[in-house]
Design a protein around this motif. Sequence first.
Motif, PDB file in Angstrom:
ATOM      1  N   GLN A 112     -53.190  69.298   6.433  1.00  0.00           N
ATOM      2  CA  GLN A 112     -52.083  69.683   7.313  1.00  0.00           C
ATOM      3  C   GLN A 112     -51.873  71.192   7.278  1.00  0.00           C
ATOM      4  O   GLN A 112     -51.643  71.821   8.319  1.00  0.00           O
ATOM      5  CB  GLN A 112     -50.803  68.953   6.875  1.00  0.00           C
ATOM      6  N   MET A 113     -51.931  71.780   6.097  1.00  0.00           N
ATOM      7  CA  MET A 113     -51.747  73.228   5.985  1.00  0.00           C
ATOM      8  C   MET A 113     -52.887  73.983   6.658  1.00  0.00           C
ATOM      9  O   MET A 113     -52.674  75.050   7.248  1.00  0.00           O
ATOM     10  CB  MET A 113     -51.629  73.621   4.508  1.00  0.00           C
ATOM     11  N   ALA A 114     -54.091  73.431   6.568  1.00  0.00           N
ATOM     12  CA  ALA A 114     -55.241  74.058   7.231  1.00  0.00           C
ATOM     13  C   ALA A 114     -55.065  74.071   8.737  1.00  0.00           C
ATOM     14  O   ALA A 114     -55.583  74.963   9.433  1.00  0.00           O
ATOM     15  CB  ALA A 114     -56.530  73.337   6.834  1.00  0.00           C
ATOM     16  N   ARG A 115     -54.329  73.082   9.256  1.00  0.00           N
ATOM     17  CA  ARG A 115     -54.051  73.018  10.693  1.00  0.00           C
ATOM     18  C   ARG A 115     -52.730  73.709  11.055  1.00  0.00           C
ATOM     19  O   ARG A 115     -52.238  73.576  12.175  1.00  0.00           O
ATOM     20  CB  ARG A 115     -53.996  71.557  11.145  1.00  0.00           C
ATOM     21  N   ASN A 116     -52.171  74.451  10.063  1.00  0.00           N
ATOM     22  CA  ASN A 116     -50.880  75.136  10.252  1.00  0.00           C
ATOM     23  C   ASN A 116     -49.749  74.163  10.587  1.00  0.00           C
ATOM     24  O   ASN A 116     -48.822  74.500  11.336  1.00  0.00           O
ATOM     25  CB  ASN A 116     -50.977  76.222  11.329  1.00  0.00           C
ATOM     26  N   LYS A 118     -46.671  71.516   9.223  1.00  0.00           N
ATOM     27  CA  LYS A 118     -45.725  71.370   8.121  1.00  0.00           C
ATOM     28  C   LYS A 118     -46.167  70.203   7.244  1.00  0.00           C
ATOM     29  O   LYS A 118     -46.345  69.080   7.734  1.00  0.00           O
ATOM     30  CB  LYS A 118     -44.318  71.109   8.669  1.00  0.00           C
ATOM     31  N   PRO A 119     -46.382  70.433   5.932  1.00  0.00           N
ATOM     32  CA  PRO A 119     -46.810  69.346   5.052  1.00  0.00           C
ATOM     33  C   PRO A 119     -45.761  68.227   5.007  1.00  0.00           C
ATOM     34  O   PRO A 119     -44.573  68.489   4.814  1.00  0.00           O
ATOM     35  CB  PRO A 119     -46.952  70.027   3.684  1.00  0.00           C
ATOM     36  N   ARG A 120     -46.220  66.997   5.196  1.00  0.00           N
ATOM     37  CA  ARG A 120     -45.288  65.867   5.203  1.00  0.00           C
ATOM     38  C   ARG A 120     -46.073  64.581   5.017  1.00  0.00           C
ATOM     39  O   ARG A 120     -47.272  64.515   5.314  1.00  0.00           O
ATOM     40  CB  ARG A 120     -44.502  65.813   6.512  1.00  0.00           C
ATOM     41  N   TYR A 121     -45.410  63.563   4.553  1.00  0.00           N
ATOM     42  CA  TYR A 121     -46.067  62.270   4.390  1.00  0.00           C
ATOM     43  C   TYR A 121     -46.326  61.654   5.764  1.00  0.00           C
ATOM     44  O   TYR A 121     -45.480  61.718   6.663  1.00  0.00           O
ATOM     45  CB  TYR A 121     -45.188  61.340   3.550  1.00  0.00           C
ATOM     46  N   GLU A 165     -38.626  65.946  12.350  1.00  0.00           N
ATOM     47  CA  GLU A 165     -38.979  67.001  11.408  1.00  0.00           C
ATOM     48  C   GLU A 165     -38.800  66.557   9.957  1.00  0.00           C
ATOM     49  O   GLU A 165     -39.157  67.283   9.030  1.00  0.00           O
ATOM     50  CB  GLU A 165     -38.102  68.237  11.660  1.00  0.00           C
ATOM     51  N   LEU A 166     -38.243  65.373   9.780  1.00  0.00           N
ATOM     52  CA  LEU A 166     -37.942  64.893   8.433  1.00  0.00           C
ATOM     53  C   LEU A 166     -38.901  63.777   8.059  1.00  0.00           C
ATOM     54  O   LEU A 166     -39.070  62.826   8.808  1.00  0.00           O
ATOM     55  CB  LEU A 166     -36.496  64.368   8.368  1.00  0.00           C
ATOM     56  N   ASP A 167     -39.525  63.893   6.899  1.00  0.00           N
ATOM     57  CA  ASP A 167     -40.449  62.829   6.513  1.00  0.00           C
ATOM     58  C   ASP A 167     -39.740  61.803   5.632  1.00  0.00           C
ATOM     59  O   ASP A 167     -38.538  61.914   5.365  1.00  0.00           O
ATOM     60  CB  ASP A 167     -41.686  63.398   5.808  1.00  0.00           C
TER      61      ASP A 167
END
Length: 472
Positions: A112-116, A118-121, A165-167
């Motif tokens: 997810q970070m590589a794709r810019n 937001k890290p989330r489940y 926006e909330l996981d």
Amino acid sequence: MKIKTRFAPSPTGYLHVGGARTALYAWLFARNLGGKFVLRIEDTDLERSTQPAIQAIIDGISWLSLDWDEGPYFQTQRFNHYNAAIENMLFKGKAYKCFCSKERLNTLRCRQMARNEKPRYDGLCRNNVKHDENQPYVVRFKNPQSGSVLFHDLVRGPIEFSNCELDDLIIRRHDGSPTYNFCVVFDDFDMGITHVIRGEDHINNTPRQINILHALGATAPAYAHISMILGEDGKKLSKRHNAIGVMQYRDDGFLPEALVNYLLKLGWSHGDQEIFSIEEMKQLFNLNAVSKSPSAFNTQKLLWINHYYINHLPSEYIATHLLWHIKREEIDTRSGPALIDLVKLLRGRCKTLKEMATSCRYFYEDFNKFDTKSAEKYLNVLAQKPLQMIREKLATLSVWTPDSIYAALEKTADELQVSIGKIGMPLRVAVTSRAQSPALDVTVHAIGQSRSLARIDLALDFIANDTLAKID
């Protein structure tokens, strides 16, 4: 509605000024509206929470006189309540078991970070993927996937978060221990908290917590998020950055009334008024006057307020706090002025009680040498005759009062046809060993007649020996 606020610190370090200000605002809000104030220790972080930190929090709140109506509650003593609620949420489909390994979650995060993104489940286990029930799992809250959370912050106004926006945050760990965000929510609901006053760093937690409250069938409390405190270097004060523990202010000689008054003004105002009694604080405090902007800590302003309280609170009360510092300095006060009288002598000169304690030793303890610079300047052959003459007059006084001492100084000055300062400075160094003290008449009076005469003799011997040494 019966108002109920809480202060809920995590005992992972001492109580610093940011936490103390939050506690103060929550306490004042409850007192202003006739409500209750709860102290709750949020010690679910079992690795970082410590007993010394818990004690430091309780000591700090107690020293500031922020009395609580309920508590202190400890979250580690309430795990059975949390787990019962979590099991009920699992039963109702408000939460689910997540069997994802740390490796899978780390890989997901990196992609997810590589794709810019937001890290989330990603909700894999939310969708009822079959797993071996004997495998370790966490419990996640099933957050709504549409709509938004809108709440009216009592300091900042309306704030809205989109649910997308909330996981699905974890509410119970692999080891069966519930997490912070769930415990906070359950406790606020279970304890009937009506208003949550806390730092702005919790704003992002609020929508998640509101959603959990709704899942529990509860109404969310009102929220007020207070702006950060900046240090004198312009950076945010925190446990890890230049924030001093509350009890360090006591150790440094500050009165609790001064720190409370200063913290009140660090983000709240009532016209141009600077000094507030506790009763005024309770009557006047409201969240409408809390600033949205960061506040900058100013030690000089705190010192000014502390000096004000040292000068204006009853000397009997100041003496009770001074005694702690006197004991810390290991000063024996059995021979010398009463502490109440000492406060009256030194309060105008000292900005802190620590300064008062460290500067008062000559009132109680004799010395065998003088401050080097003061002695070089004032204890010389020119001072010999004035000291001899004032000694004679002080020795003959049958009434030992500041007035009689001052009269002896005046008479000596008249006989020598010099200013009182020509006599006063050598006498001051002789009886105190230093060049600074309160007014000389009250200082000599407080030191006492026999002790003052003995110290003048010591000064005369010093002058004689110094003169001989220079001749040699």
